[in-house]
Write an enzyme that holds these catalytic residues in place. Sequence first.
Site, PDB file in Angstrom:
ATOM      1  N   ASN A 205     -20.625 -13.784   0.423  1.00  0.00           N
ATOM      2  CA  ASN A 205     -21.366 -13.597   1.672  1.00  0.00           C
ATOM      3  C   ASN A 205     -20.739 -14.499   2.748  1.00  0.00           C
ATOM      4  O   ASN A 205     -20.640 -15.717   2.567  1.00  0.00           O
ATOM      5  CB  ASN A 205     -22.846 -13.962   1.415  1.00  0.00           C
ATOM      6  CG  ASN A 205     -23.702 -13.828   2.652  1.00  0.00           C
ATOM      7  OD1 ASN A 205     -23.328 -14.285   3.724  1.00  0.00           O
ATOM      8  ND2 ASN A 205     -24.868 -13.235   2.515  1.00  0.00           N
TER       9      ASN A 205
ATOM     10  N   HIS B 146     -22.179 -17.387   7.034  1.00  0.00           N
ATOM     11  CA  HIS B 146     -22.154 -18.722   7.643  1.00  0.00           C
ATOM     12  C   HIS B 146     -20.798 -19.124   8.207  1.00  0.00           C
ATOM     13  O   HIS B 146     -20.687 -20.147   8.881  1.00  0.00           O
ATOM     14  CB  HIS B 146     -22.760 -19.739   6.683  1.00  0.00           C
ATOM     15  CG  HIS B 146     -24.204 -19.395   6.456  1.00  0.00           C
ATOM     16  ND1 HIS B 146     -25.136 -19.416   7.475  1.00  0.00           N
ATOM     17  CD2 HIS B 146     -24.860 -18.915   5.362  1.00  0.00           C
ATOM     18  CE1 HIS B 146     -26.303 -19.003   7.014  1.00  0.00           C
ATOM     19  NE2 HIS B 146     -26.157 -18.684   5.746  1.00  0.00           N
TER      20      HIS B 146
ATOM     21  N   HIS C 161     -25.019 -10.095   6.305  1.00  0.00           N
ATOM     22  CA  HIS C 161     -26.401  -9.796   6.711  1.00  0.00           C
ATOM     23  C   HIS C 161     -26.430  -9.666   8.228  1.00  0.00           C
ATOM     24  O   HIS C 161     -26.237 -10.648   8.942  1.00  0.00           O
ATOM     25  CB  HIS C 161     -27.304 -10.949   6.244  1.00  0.00           C
ATOM     26  CG  HIS C 161     -28.763 -10.743   6.514  1.00  0.00           C
ATOM     27  ND1 HIS C 161     -29.722 -11.633   6.094  1.00  0.00           N
ATOM     28  CD2 HIS C 161     -29.442  -9.752   7.159  1.00  0.00           C
ATOM     29  CE1 HIS C 161     -30.922 -11.210   6.464  1.00  0.00           C
ATOM     30  NE2 HIS C 161     -30.780 -10.078   7.120  1.00  0.00           N
TER      31      HIS C 161
ATOM     32  N   ARG D 273     -28.558  -9.602  11.028  1.00  0.00           N
ATOM     33  CA  ARG D 273     -29.968  -9.911  11.316  1.00  0.00           C
ATOM     34  C   ARG D 273     -30.371  -9.323  12.642  1.00  0.00           C
ATOM     35  O   ARG D 273     -29.541  -9.156  13.548  1.00  0.00           O
ATOM     36  CB  ARG D 273     -30.195 -11.425  11.329  1.00  0.00           C
ATOM     37  CG  ARG D 273     -30.055 -12.063   9.959  1.00  0.00           C
ATOM     38  CD  ARG D 273     -30.473 -13.519  10.008  1.00  0.00           C
ATOM     39  NE  ARG D 273     -31.902 -13.666  10.030  1.00  0.00           N
ATOM     40  CZ  ARG D 273     -32.649 -14.041   8.992  1.00  0.00           C
ATOM     41  NH1 ARG D 273     -32.089 -14.335   7.840  1.00  0.00           N
ATOM     42  NH2 ARG D 273     -33.947 -14.155   9.113  1.00  0.00           N
TER      43      ARG D 273
ATOM     44  N   ARG E  92     -28.092 -13.770  14.674  1.00  0.00           N
ATOM     45  CA  ARG E  92     -27.816 -15.208  14.734  1.00  0.00           C
ATOM     46  C   ARG E  92     -26.457 -15.581  14.116  1.00  0.00           C
ATOM     47  O   ARG E  92     -25.920 -16.618  14.395  1.00  0.00           O
ATOM     48  CB  ARG E  92     -28.941 -16.013  14.089  1.00  0.00           C
ATOM     49  CG  ARG E  92     -28.983 -15.915  12.580  1.00  0.00           C
ATOM     50  CD  ARG E  92     -30.013 -16.834  11.993  1.00  0.00           C
ATOM     51  NE  ARG E  92     -31.365 -16.430  12.316  1.00  0.00           N
ATOM     52  CZ  ARG E  92     -32.431 -16.768  11.569  1.00  0.00           C
ATOM     53  NH1 ARG E  92     -32.286 -17.540  10.518  1.00  0.00           N
ATOM     54  NH2 ARG E  92     -33.627 -16.344  11.884  1.00  0.00           N
TER      55      ARG E  92
ATOM     56  N   GLU F 197     -26.480  -6.345   4.143  1.00  0.00           N
ATOM     57  CA  GLU F 197     -27.879  -6.756   4.017  1.00  0.00           C
ATOM     58  C   GLU F 197     -28.569  -6.518   5.351  1.00  0.00           C
ATOM     59  O   GLU F 197     -28.030  -6.881   6.406  1.00  0.00           O
ATOM     60  CB  GLU F 197     -27.974  -8.244   3.689  1.00  0.00           C
ATOM     61  CG  GLU F 197     -27.443  -8.611   2.335  1.00  0.00           C
ATOM     62  CD  GLU F 197     -27.488 -10.108   2.104  1.00  0.00           C
ATOM     63  OE1 GLU F 197     -27.058 -10.523   1.023  1.00  0.00           O
ATOM     64  OE2 GLU F 197     -27.914 -10.853   3.009  1.00  0.00           O
TER      65      GLU F 197
ATOM     66  N   THR G 218     -33.767 -18.873   6.522  1.00  0.00           N
ATOM     67  CA  THR G 218     -32.967 -17.954   5.716  1.00  0.00           C
ATOM     68  C   THR G 218     -33.952 -16.961   5.094  1.00  0.00           C
ATOM     69  O   THR G 218     -35.128 -16.978   5.441  1.00  0.00           O
ATOM     70  CB  THR G 218     -32.150 -18.730   4.650  1.00  0.00           C
ATOM     71  OG1 THR G 218     -31.429 -17.805   3.853  1.00  0.00           O
ATOM     72  CG2 THR G 218     -33.040 -19.568   3.746  1.00  0.00           C
ATOM     73  N   THR G 219     -33.477 -16.090   4.214  1.00  0.00           N
ATOM     74  CA  THR G 219     -34.367 -15.081   3.638  1.00  0.00           C
ATOM     75  C   THR G 219     -35.261 -15.748   2.597  1.00  0.00           C
ATOM     76  O   THR G 219     -34.854 -15.967   1.461  1.00  0.00           O
ATOM     77  CB  THR G 219     -33.538 -13.936   3.034  1.00  0.00           C
ATOM     78  OG1 THR G 219     -32.577 -13.537   4.001  1.00  0.00           O
ATOM     79  CG2 THR G 219     -34.411 -12.754   2.679  1.00  0.00           C
TER      80      THR G 219
ATOM     81  N   GLU H  19     -31.738  -6.738  -6.483  1.00  0.00           N
ATOM     82  CA  GLU H  19     -31.121  -8.056  -6.454  1.00  0.00           C
ATOM     83  C   GLU H  19     -32.246  -9.069  -6.613  1.00  0.00           C
ATOM     84  O   GLU H  19     -33.176  -9.126  -5.800  1.00  0.00           O
ATOM     85  CB  GLU H  19     -30.367  -8.286  -5.136  1.00  0.00           C
ATOM     86  CG  GLU H  19     -29.743  -9.679  -5.115  1.00  0.00           C
ATOM     87  CD  GLU H  19     -28.640  -9.855  -4.085  1.00  0.00           C
ATOM     88  OE1 GLU H  19     -27.975  -8.857  -3.739  1.00  0.00           O
ATOM     89  OE2 GLU H  19     -28.455 -11.001  -3.644  1.00  0.00           O
TER      90      GLU H  19
ATOM     91  N   HIS I  60     -28.875 -15.926  -3.912  1.00  0.00           N
ATOM     92  CA  HIS I  60     -29.512 -16.803  -2.925  1.00  0.00           C
ATOM     93  C   HIS I  60     -29.549 -18.236  -3.432  1.00  0.00           C
ATOM     94  O   HIS I  60     -30.170 -18.514  -4.443  1.00  0.00           O
ATOM     95  CB  HIS I  60     -30.926 -16.364  -2.523  1.00  0.00           C
ATOM     96  CG  HIS I  60     -31.253 -16.830  -1.127  1.00  0.00           C
ATOM     97  ND1 HIS I  60     -31.587 -18.127  -0.826  1.00  0.00           N
ATOM     98  CD2 HIS I  60     -31.220 -16.183   0.060  1.00  0.00           C
ATOM     99  CE1 HIS I  60     -31.786 -18.259   0.471  1.00  0.00           C
ATOM    100  NE2 HIS I  60     -31.540 -17.085   1.041  1.00  0.00           N
ATOM    101  N   GLY I  61     -28.847 -19.086  -2.689  1.00  0.00           N
ATOM    102  CA  GLY I  61     -28.884 -20.527  -2.957  1.00  0.00           C
ATOM    103  C   GLY I  61     -28.015 -20.990  -4.106  1.00  0.00           C
ATOM    104  O   GLY I  61     -28.018 -22.173  -4.443  1.00  0.00           O
TER     105      GLY I  61
HETATM  106  N1  PXP Z   1     -28.427 -12.216  -1.483  1.00  0.00           N
HETATM  107  C1  PXP Z   1     -29.241 -11.914  -0.449  1.00  0.00           C
HETATM  108  C2  PXP Z   1     -30.037 -10.663  -0.528  1.00  0.00           C
HETATM  109  C3  PXP Z   1     -29.296 -12.730   0.703  1.00  0.00           C
HETATM  110  O1  PXP Z   1     -30.127 -12.412   1.714  1.00  0.00           O
HETATM  111  C4  PXP Z   1     -28.463 -13.862   0.755  1.00  0.00           C
HETATM  112  C5  PXP Z   1     -28.452 -14.703   1.979  1.00  0.00           C
HETATM  113  O2  PXP Z   1     -28.100 -13.954   3.087  1.00  0.00           O
HETATM  114  C6  PXP Z   1     -27.627 -14.129  -0.334  1.00  0.00           C
HETATM  115  C7  PXP Z   1     -27.650 -13.307  -1.459  1.00  0.00           C
HETATM  116  C8  PXP Z   1     -26.701 -15.286  -0.330  1.00  0.00           C
HETATM  117  O3  PXP Z   1     -27.406 -16.493  -0.313  1.00  0.00           O
HETATM  118  P1  PXP Z   1     -26.636 -17.832  -0.083  1.00  0.00           P
HETATM  119  O4  PXP Z   1     -25.977 -17.752   1.257  1.00  0.00           O
HETATM  120  O5  PXP Z   1     -27.722 -18.867  -0.155  1.00  0.00           O
HETATM  121  O6  PXP Z   1     -25.631 -17.970  -1.197  1.00  0.00           O
END
Ligand code: PXP
Length: 254
Positions: free
Chosen positions: A10, A13, A46, A48, A52, A73, A103-104, A154, A197-198
Amino acid sequence: MSRYLRLGVNIDHVATIRNARGGKHPDPVRAAQMAVAAGADGITAHLREDRRHISDEDIERLVREIDRPLNLEMAATEEMLTIALRHKPHAVCLVPERREERTTEGGLDVAGQHNHVAPFVRELAATKIRVSLFIEANVTQIAVASKIGAHVVELHTGAYCEAHVHGDFAERDRILARLKAGAKEAARLGLEVHAGHGLSFETVGPVAAIPEVVELNIGHFLVGEAIFTGFDASIRRMRQLMDEARGNAGAQFA
Ligand code: PXP
């Protein structure tokens, strides 16, 4: 079990840093190219509602310039649906979105909002886009995701990673158990299972070892780690940890 676990990188950032100064550097499409060269199996971005980080132009360029599957996303809104149908990415992952969140934070409440979400799943699926729903590992959410025709779920690993970061290992392991059970149930219903995520070098192993999970989507940590070791090295290390966990399906925290 499928031994190979795909890594979706992803790049949101990279765009966050670019947007801090409003120019063109660092370019998320260049980062996506580097990610592919480092072993990413796909690119995730993503778009948004508030733009952003990723912009409409980034999505256009990713579709044109990247020769790996793009996982877009997005929130389940008419604006985003129009964009997705125009670009036809390989996959769309529907995520919840609140403007004020950092964040999500939490999965899509597909059980509570199935009347709203189902038409988006149908329209996207009708144009051969793979549809993924970003949900908590909860049996009701998983059952409804399957019922409304999603191809993929997911599973949200955010709470699991937060518990680890805060040193609450009992909670972390409880959430991990829910992720494992959720993955099993989703696969039983015929859904493809992703997670994300994370995730970081410290937390990826036990999630990567869940046999039903076939793809991880990881961004923030990889971009952050790139400051210290470079983007290429951070992705390669993540890939290696995923492969090791997959080779050792019983991977646990040390
Ligand atoms: N999966 C989904 C559905 C997300 O919304 C995100 C964050 O945009 C991620 C994975 C990736 O998360 P991270 O950036 O914390 O690794």
